[in-house]
Design a protein around this motif. Sequence first.
Motif, PDB file in Angstrom:
ATOM      1  N   TYR A   1       0.618  -1.115  -0.017  1.00  0.00           N
ATOM      2  CA  TYR A   1      -0.028  -0.040  -0.143  1.00  0.00           C
ATOM      3  C   TYR A   1       0.813   1.260   0.188  1.00  0.00           C
ATOM      4  O   TYR A   1       1.808   1.203   0.643  1.00  0.00           O
ATOM      5  CB  TYR A   1      -1.049   0.107   1.224  1.00  0.00           C
TER       6      TYR A   1
ATOM      7  N   ASP B   1      -3.796   0.602  -3.257  1.00  0.00           N
ATOM      8  CA  ASP B   1      -3.395  -0.766  -3.233  1.00  0.00           C
ATOM      9  C   ASP B   1      -2.596  -1.143  -4.746  1.00  0.00           C
ATOM     10  O   ASP B   1      -3.165  -1.056  -5.536  1.00  0.00           O
ATOM     11  CB  ASP B   1      -4.622  -1.711  -3.187  1.00  0.00           C
TER      12      ASP B   1
ATOM     13  N   VAL C   1      -8.306   2.322  -1.431  1.00  0.00           N
ATOM     14  CA  VAL C   1      -8.936   1.979  -0.093  1.00  0.00           C
ATOM     15  C   VAL C   1      -9.053   3.004   0.885  1.00  0.00           C
ATOM     16  O   VAL C   1      -8.213   3.599   1.138  1.00  0.00           O
ATOM     17  CB  VAL C   1      -7.979   0.741   0.534  1.00  0.00           C
TER      18      VAL C   1
ATOM     19  N   ASP D   1     -12.682   3.078   6.173  1.00  0.00           N
ATOM     20  CA  ASP D   1     -13.651   2.079   6.439  1.00  0.00           C
ATOM     21  C   ASP D   1     -13.737   0.682   5.343  1.00  0.00           C
ATOM     22  O   ASP D   1     -14.331  -0.020   5.385  1.00  0.00           O
ATOM     23  CB  ASP D   1     -15.062   2.750   6.329  1.00  0.00           C
ATOM     24  N   GLU D   2     -12.324   0.612   4.502  1.00  0.00           N
ATOM     25  CA  GLU D   2     -12.297  -0.414   3.779  1.00  0.00           C
ATOM     26  C   GLU D   2     -13.129  -0.515   2.411  1.00  0.00           C
ATOM     27  O   GLU D   2     -13.246  -1.433   1.879  1.00  0.00           O
ATOM     28  CB  GLU D   2     -12.594  -1.817   4.522  1.00  0.00           C
ATOM     29  N   ARG D   3     -13.767   0.835   2.173  1.00  0.00           N
ATOM     30  CA  ARG D   3     -14.599   0.892   1.040  1.00  0.00           C
ATOM     31  C   ARG D   3     -13.386   0.900  -0.072  1.00  0.00           C
ATOM     32  O   ARG D   3     -12.334   1.582   0.004  1.00  0.00           O
ATOM     33  CB  ARG D   3     -15.238   1.943   0.947  1.00  0.00           C
TER      34      ARG D   3
END
Length: 242
Positions: A141, A150, A157, A160-162
């Motif tokens: 990352y 990524d 990314v 909140d990992e969206r």
Amino acid sequence: MTDPPISPAATVLVVDDDADIRDLIIGQLRQENYRLLGVGSLTELRQTLREESVDLIVLDLNLPDGDGLSLCRELRAEGSAVQIIMVTARGSAIDRVLGLELGADDYLTKPFEPRELLVRIRNLLRRGRSEPVAPVEAMRYAHFGPWRLDLVQRRLVAPDERLVMLSSAEYRLLCRFIEEPNIVLAREALLPERRATAAFDRTIDLQISRLRQKLAVLPGGSELILTVRGEGYVLASAVDYS
């Protein structure tokens, strides 16, 4: 004198429902020694992608079983990094912007000069092979502002990992900024393959505009890529890796 092809192993898939046009394009590309495939519908295209490893798609937008724009959006949503050149009779600026927005790497309007298509294919394949590839464990990352990029899956990314998918062109552009953060990059540095015409090429503006919109969905994201009038663009952020 013809420039040497990028690689004899490069596979180019030509998608057009008009068999004459499809055969004409394939015939023009034979001089480059690419591995050439041709199909006439989205159904055949999807089947070919399941069975073959394809480096670049020459994609007509108007197909008998659907719109090439939808296919382009599907491929990018799946994380596919295949290069895509859209070829269509639609010539409006809106169609061009929409094509780039949905993940096309380039856009040609019919009728076009065969030599122009050859050059654009060669440039895209060259860029694809020269893109940085990060070791999975050593550098997965790149962190900048509120975002993580990524470097393996080529997507943004959020905290909140969206996930936010990037087109190949957007990914390359963001990588250039990340390589030299807080340094003003001229248009020629961002589009080296079009150095001779970069000062007049509006494609870079479209790509930066789309990239800014994607970054701006998080607080602080809209201030990451700044315009320096008369000089170029800058990523106004430190970059860390993990």
